[in-house]
Design an enzyme around this catalytic site. Structure first.
Site, PDB file in Angstrom:
ATOM      1  N   LYS A   1       0.854  -1.190   0.000  1.00  0.00           N
ATOM      2  CA  LYS A   1       0.000   0.000   0.000  1.00  0.00           C
ATOM      3  C   LYS A   1       0.885   1.233   0.000  1.00  0.00           C
ATOM      4  O   LYS A   1       2.001   1.203   0.535  1.00  0.00           O
ATOM      5  CB  LYS A   1      -0.909   0.028   1.242  1.00  0.00           C
ATOM      6  CG  LYS A   1      -2.200   0.802   1.023  1.00  0.00           C
ATOM      7  CD  LYS A   1      -3.166   0.024   0.142  1.00  0.00           C
ATOM      8  CE  LYS A   1      -4.488   0.739  -0.017  1.00  0.00           C
ATOM      9  NZ  LYS A   1      -5.438  -0.052  -0.815  1.00  0.00           N
TER      10      LYS A   1
ATOM     11  N   THR B   1     -14.809  -3.675  -8.476  1.00  0.00           N
ATOM     12  CA  THR B   1     -14.998  -3.839  -7.028  1.00  0.00           C
ATOM     13  C   THR B   1     -16.457  -4.129  -6.715  1.00  0.00           C
ATOM     14  O   THR B   1     -16.775  -5.064  -5.961  1.00  0.00           O
ATOM     15  CB  THR B   1     -14.533  -2.577  -6.281  1.00  0.00           C
ATOM     16  OG1 THR B   1     -13.145  -2.370  -6.543  1.00  0.00           O
ATOM     17  CG2 THR B   1     -14.744  -2.733  -4.783  1.00  0.00           C
TER      18      THR B   1
ATOM     19  N   ASN C   1     -17.950   5.868  -6.546  1.00  0.00           N
ATOM     20  CA  ASN C   1     -17.811   4.995  -7.713  1.00  0.00           C
ATOM     21  C   ASN C   1     -18.295   3.577  -7.427  1.00  0.00           C
ATOM     22  O   ASN C   1     -19.193   3.063  -8.106  1.00  0.00           O
ATOM     23  CB  ASN C   1     -16.348   4.972  -8.166  1.00  0.00           C
ATOM     24  CG  ASN C   1     -16.137   4.077  -9.383  1.00  0.00           C
ATOM     25  OD1 ASN C   1     -16.813   4.216 -10.389  1.00  0.00           O
ATOM     26  ND2 ASN C   1     -15.202   3.152  -9.281  1.00  0.00           N
TER      27      ASN C   1
END
Length: 416
Positions: free
Chosen positions: A102, A186, A217
């Site tokens: 990350k 996703t 989104n």
């Protein structure tokens, strides 16, 4: 406890249930590499401003590191460490050959011009360039980072390496090596998991109400998909608040209204007897399934008892604190955990990397044909572990992930 400490606590809890090798637990509790960088950027007004960024590479025993870059004024190293750890679990739970990483930069991108944002992105890539690449570590979009930002990142890395290396990041625009289906991956992956969960629990979509906290989104895509399947969407929210309508919302009208007016809180007129509520009010509203698609730590010890939903799906990363987790479990609320529920995004990111490396690209239909069985198989494996160990779905997800990681570590050598 910090976000990272909470992540390690989950690893330890699942490890105890499955009797995981203690050496594996030790390795998974410590990221392999942690670094911070500073990026001097010449602002439009001539001022030189220095920004701080991070990259954490947690584990690459199964494949290259993989994980997003978030631009946020409150991002810190603890958060990045936690998200890198969870990304290792996420990749493993769906069985893709990638590890966890990350990145983050402390910045409010809304306060930067496009030119300043591009400079910042390129400087960040300059600083982490020795530690990333298609076979090493593949960043992606995250909070406040976009396909355009990924295009700048790929371009800068390619310039530094003096050859086209578009596969260094994923989530790019289609014109520069992006994948079909990445924009809604996703949410689509979450829907595939919810489909399987609904089948096992005998949930009828036409008799089921849903609240989606986070109409961005992923949340908006999921609202469209589930509405088309017959679910009744009764509530949505954004950063300014929520909109609740017991009779059900017309998702297309809410979507259009938000684009026009800037927030769902200004869309009360699109439904009969709709009401504007704050975030806490929306979370406490009546529904069958609550989908958490905003940021982490939304359901906490102080508001968990207010939740009325029977089921929760975590489309965001870490939206429920460990304390709230226990309260919800005591109430009999089943939680579909983030490391599976939102893993469709990283799975299609993996597809993008594969396509970049092959220089051969799939249609949107081919992407969905490949995504669906991966998400279904991951759910079935998780479900089997839940039944075997009589544990929560969250613990079952970690058990599923760590079983694969343990196998790989022992095959390659536990001290690698």
């Amino acid at each position: 406890m910090s976000f990272f400490e909470n992540s390690i606590k989950l690893i330890n809890e699942a490890a105890e249930i499955m009797k995981l090798d203690k050496d594996v637990v030790t390795l998974l509790s410590h990221p392999k590499r942690i670094f911070s960088v500073t990026m001097p950027v010449r602002m439009d007004n001539g001022e030189l401003k220095v920004f701080e960024g991070f990259r954490v590479q947690h584990n690459d025993i199964i494949g290259p590191y993989k994980g997003g870059i978030r631009y946020h004024e409150k991002v810190d190293m603890d958060e990045v460490k936690a998200l890198a750890t969870l990304m290792t679990m996420k990749c493993s739970v769906v069985g893709i050959p990638l590890g966890g990483a990350k990145g983050g930069v402390i910045v409010d991108p809304k306060k930067l011009s496009k030119k300043e944002l591009e400079q910042l992105t390129r400087k960040y890539i300059d600083k982490i360039e020795p530690f990333i690449g298609p076979e090493v570590d593949v960043p992606a979009p995250d909070v406040n980072t976009t396909p355009e930002i990924m295009a700048w990142a790929a371009d800068e890395f390619s310039k530094l390496r003096k050859k086209n290396m578009l596969g260094v990041v994923t989530g790019k625009p289609l014109a520069v090596g992006g994948s079909q289906g990445r924009g809604d991956a996703t949410s689509q992956g979450g829907c595939y998991v919810l489909d399987e969960f609904a089948k096992e629990r005998n949930i009828d979509p036409t008799k089921t109400s849903i609240i989606i906290q986070g109409f961005g989104n992923a949340g908006a895509h999921m609202a469209r998909i589930l509405s088309a399947q017959g679910y009744k969407i009764v509530g949505v929210s954004d950063s300014q608040g929520g909109l609740y309508c017991e009779a059900g919302l017309d998702v297309a009208k809410v979507d259009a209204c938000k684009v026009e007016k800037g927030s769902v809180t200004k869309c009360e007129s699109v439904c009969t007897n709709g009401k504007v509520v704050d975030n806490e009010g929306l979370l406490a509203s009546q529904c069958d399934i609550l989908i958490l698609a905003a940021l982490e730590n939304q359901v906490r010890e102080d508001n968990a008892n207010n939740i009325k939903a029977k089921y929760i799906l975590e489309l965001a990363n870490g939206p429920i604190t460990p304390e709230a987790d226990k309260i919800l479990a005591g109430k009999g609320v089943e939680i579909i955990p983030d490391i599976l529920a939102n893993a469709g995004g990283v799975t299609v990111s993996y597809f993008e990397l594969v396509q970049n490396q092959m220089n051969y690209y799939w249609t949107a239909e081919e992407v969905q044909q490949k995504l669906h069985p991966i998400m279904v198989d991951a759910w079935k494996r998780l479900s089997e572990y839940q039944k075997k160990f009589k544990c929560t779905l969250r613990h079952a997800a970690f058990i599923s992930a760590m079983s694969r990681l343990e196998e790989a570590m022992k095959a390659r050598g536990i001290d690698q």
